[in-house]
Design a protein around this motif. Structure first.
Motif, PDB file in Angstrom:
ATOM      1  N   HIS A  68      75.018 -72.765  47.490  1.00  0.00           N
ATOM      2  CA  HIS A  68      73.810 -71.988  47.235  1.00  0.00           C
ATOM      3  C   HIS A  68      73.610 -71.709  45.743  1.00  0.00           C
ATOM      4  CE1 HIS A  68      70.912 -68.697  47.347  1.00  0.00           C
ATOM      5  NE2 HIS A  68      71.780 -67.942  46.707  1.00  0.00           N
ATOM      6  N   ASP A  69      74.661 -71.285  45.036  1.00  0.00           N
ATOM      7  CA  ASP A  69      74.529 -70.947  43.621  1.00  0.00           C
ATOM      8  C   ASP A  69      74.145 -72.158  42.785  1.00  0.00           C
ATOM      9  OD1 ASP A  69      75.143 -68.355  44.230  1.00  0.00           O
ATOM     10  OD2 ASP A  69      77.248 -68.486  43.606  1.00  0.00           O
ATOM     11  N   PHE A  81      70.050 -75.288  39.780  1.00  0.00           N
ATOM     12  CA  PHE A  81      69.327 -76.547  39.596  1.00  0.00           C
ATOM     13  C   PHE A  81      67.824 -76.324  39.708  1.00  0.00           C
ATOM     14  CE2 PHE A  81      67.688 -80.572  41.517  1.00  0.00           C
ATOM     15  CZ  PHE A  81      67.842 -81.365  40.380  1.00  0.00           C
ATOM     16  N   GLN A  82      67.408 -75.557  40.689  1.00  0.00           N
ATOM     17  CA  GLN A  82      65.989 -75.277  40.858  1.00  0.00           C
ATOM     18  C   GLN A  82      65.428 -74.506  39.665  1.00  0.00           C
ATOM     19  OE1 GLN A  82      65.837 -73.301  44.677  1.00  0.00           O
ATOM     20  NE2 GLN A  82      65.312 -75.212  45.720  1.00  0.00           N
ATOM     21  N   CYS A  83      66.179 -73.522  39.188  1.00  0.00           N
ATOM     22  CA  CYS A  83      65.724 -72.752  38.027  1.00  0.00           C
ATOM     23  C   CYS A  83      65.604 -73.636  36.786  1.00  0.00           C
ATOM     24  CB  CYS A  83      66.693 -71.602  37.747  1.00  0.00           C
ATOM     25  SG  CYS A  83      66.603 -70.237  38.929  1.00  0.00           S
ATOM     26  N   ALA A  94      65.140 -72.474  50.927  1.00  0.00           N
ATOM     27  CA  ALA A  94      66.205 -72.993  50.074  1.00  0.00           C
ATOM     28  C   ALA A  94      67.310 -71.982  49.823  1.00  0.00           C
ATOM     29  CB  ALA A  94      65.619 -73.445  48.735  1.00  0.00           C
ATOM     30  N   ARG A  95      67.050 -70.707  50.015  1.00  0.00           N
ATOM     31  CA  ARG A  95      68.037 -69.708  49.616  1.00  0.00           C
ATOM     32  C   ARG A  95      69.134 -69.508  50.666  1.00  0.00           C
ATOM     33  NH1 ARG A  95      65.828 -66.268  45.422  1.00  0.00           N
ATOM     34  NH2 ARG A  95      63.790 -67.044  44.845  1.00  0.00           N
ATOM     35  N   VAL A 132      73.351 -77.245  52.931  1.00  0.00           N
ATOM     36  CA  VAL A 132      73.114 -78.672  52.794  1.00  0.00           C
ATOM     37  C   VAL A 132      71.684 -78.832  52.348  1.00  0.00           C
ATOM     38  CG1 VAL A 132      73.008 -80.879  53.976  1.00  0.00           C
ATOM     39  CG2 VAL A 132      74.767 -79.235  54.601  1.00  0.00           C
ATOM     40  N   HIS A 133      71.475 -79.479  51.204  1.00  0.00           N
ATOM     41  CA  HIS A 133      70.156 -79.545  50.618  1.00  0.00           C
ATOM     42  C   HIS A 133      69.701 -80.973  50.470  1.00  0.00           C
ATOM     43  CE1 HIS A 133      70.414 -75.270  49.806  1.00  0.00           C
ATOM     44  NE2 HIS A 133      71.620 -75.493  49.366  1.00  0.00           N
TER      45      HIS A 133
END
Length: 305
Positions: free
Chosen positions: A166-167, A172-174, A294-295, A299-300
């Protein structure tokens, strides 16, 4: 020094620049050649054109190519910025203005793609739109689809599956949102950048929240574990570079020498790009809302980068 008979000598420019480009600069074997540089067939293949059309361009029988064709030829011929502008002028087109996000790939970057076959390399614009990639990249992430946007794929979950915590996912998104904000500030006259931001705001709640938060995050080197349809789990190191003097972003995936992941990566590069049509990930229409969640997931799904 290239001599031309006039500003509109498109045919002469194309022939001269093709003759000076050596095959090893684009990853082709030298072998026995009658031509000094690349063959017409090789340029046509790299530029996505028919050989017949390239012949007509070089013979002056097709003097008005589209901007897309000129951009592709400038990339393949590894032209400098002034040479690219001259090619546009010879074709009767306005060269890309400084107010738009640059998409020209200098020859030095293209040589990286051609001369590092053991590294999966993708080249992106400042808005994380894929411009080009090498064969190792295609083997890892599917058939190359220039124009595919990483930020859209990340926030709409339309890419390949990556296992990450998650972190790491949030960081990555930020970082992607930070990059897109910089692009909007740097290229305020480019309508495509504002349109991309609005598209993402309309399809992803997570993007809207991160955009409003305005936290600045830089990319960092990190390992990524992909779930590949051919070799299963494969973990590679991911590094993001910026080409000096440009806003291009170069993403490189490498394997630790001697590891099982290196063996899997070697196998992938030997087999080439998978024919699985779902692997590359198609972007959904911009008007379709996506439940991103996403939060909470471990698994993304993302594309490159």
């Amino acid at each position: 020094m290239i001599e031309t008979t006039g500003r509109g000598d498109l045919a002469g420019l194309l022939r001269a620049w093709r003759d000076r480009l050596q095959p090893e600069a684009v990853g082709f074997p030298v072998g026995q050649r009658r031509t000094r540089g690349l063959r017409r067939e090789e340029v046509a293949l790299l530029a996505g054109l028919s050989v017949d059309y390239l012949v007509r361009l070089e013979q002056g029988r097709a003097a008005r190519p589209s901007a897309q064709v000129v951009a592709s030829l400038a990339r393949v011929l590894q032209l400098s910025d002034p040479e690219r502008d001259e090619l546009y002028a010879a074709a009767g087109l306005a060269a890309p203005t400084s107010g738009l996000v640059p998409t020209h790939i200098p020859g030095s970057v293209q040589r990286l793609l051609a001369r590092l076959p053991d590294v999966a390399i993708g080249v992106y614009s400042a808005t994380w739109t894929l411009l080009t990639a090498n064969e190792a990249w295609s083997a890892l992430l599917g058939v190359i689809a220039p124009g595919r946007n990483l930020v859209v794929q990340q926030f709409t979950r339309s890419g390949v599956t990556v296992l990450r915590g998650h972190d790491d996912e949030m960081r990555f998104q930020c970082a992607l949102v930070s990059d897109l904000r910089r692009a909007l500030i740097r290229y305020p006259q480019d309508p495509a950048v504002a349109a991309l931001v609005e598209q993402l705001r309309s399809v992803s709640e997570t993007f809207r929240e991160l955009w409003a938060d305005a936290t600045i995050v830089e990319h960092r080197s990190e390992p990524k574990t992909f779930v590949h349809p051919v070799v299963g789990h494969i973990t590679l190191d991911c590094d993001v570079f910026t080409a000096a003097g440009t806003d291009l972003r170069i993403v490189a995936y490498t394997a630790v020498p001697g590891s099982e992941d290196a063996s899997r990566f070697d196998l992938l590069r030997t087999l080439g790009a998978t024919s699985d049509p779902s692997w590359a990930g198609a972007e959904p229409p911009a008007c379709v809302p996506v439940q991103d969640g996403a939060r909470t997931r471990g698994v993304h799904s993302e594309s490159e980068g």
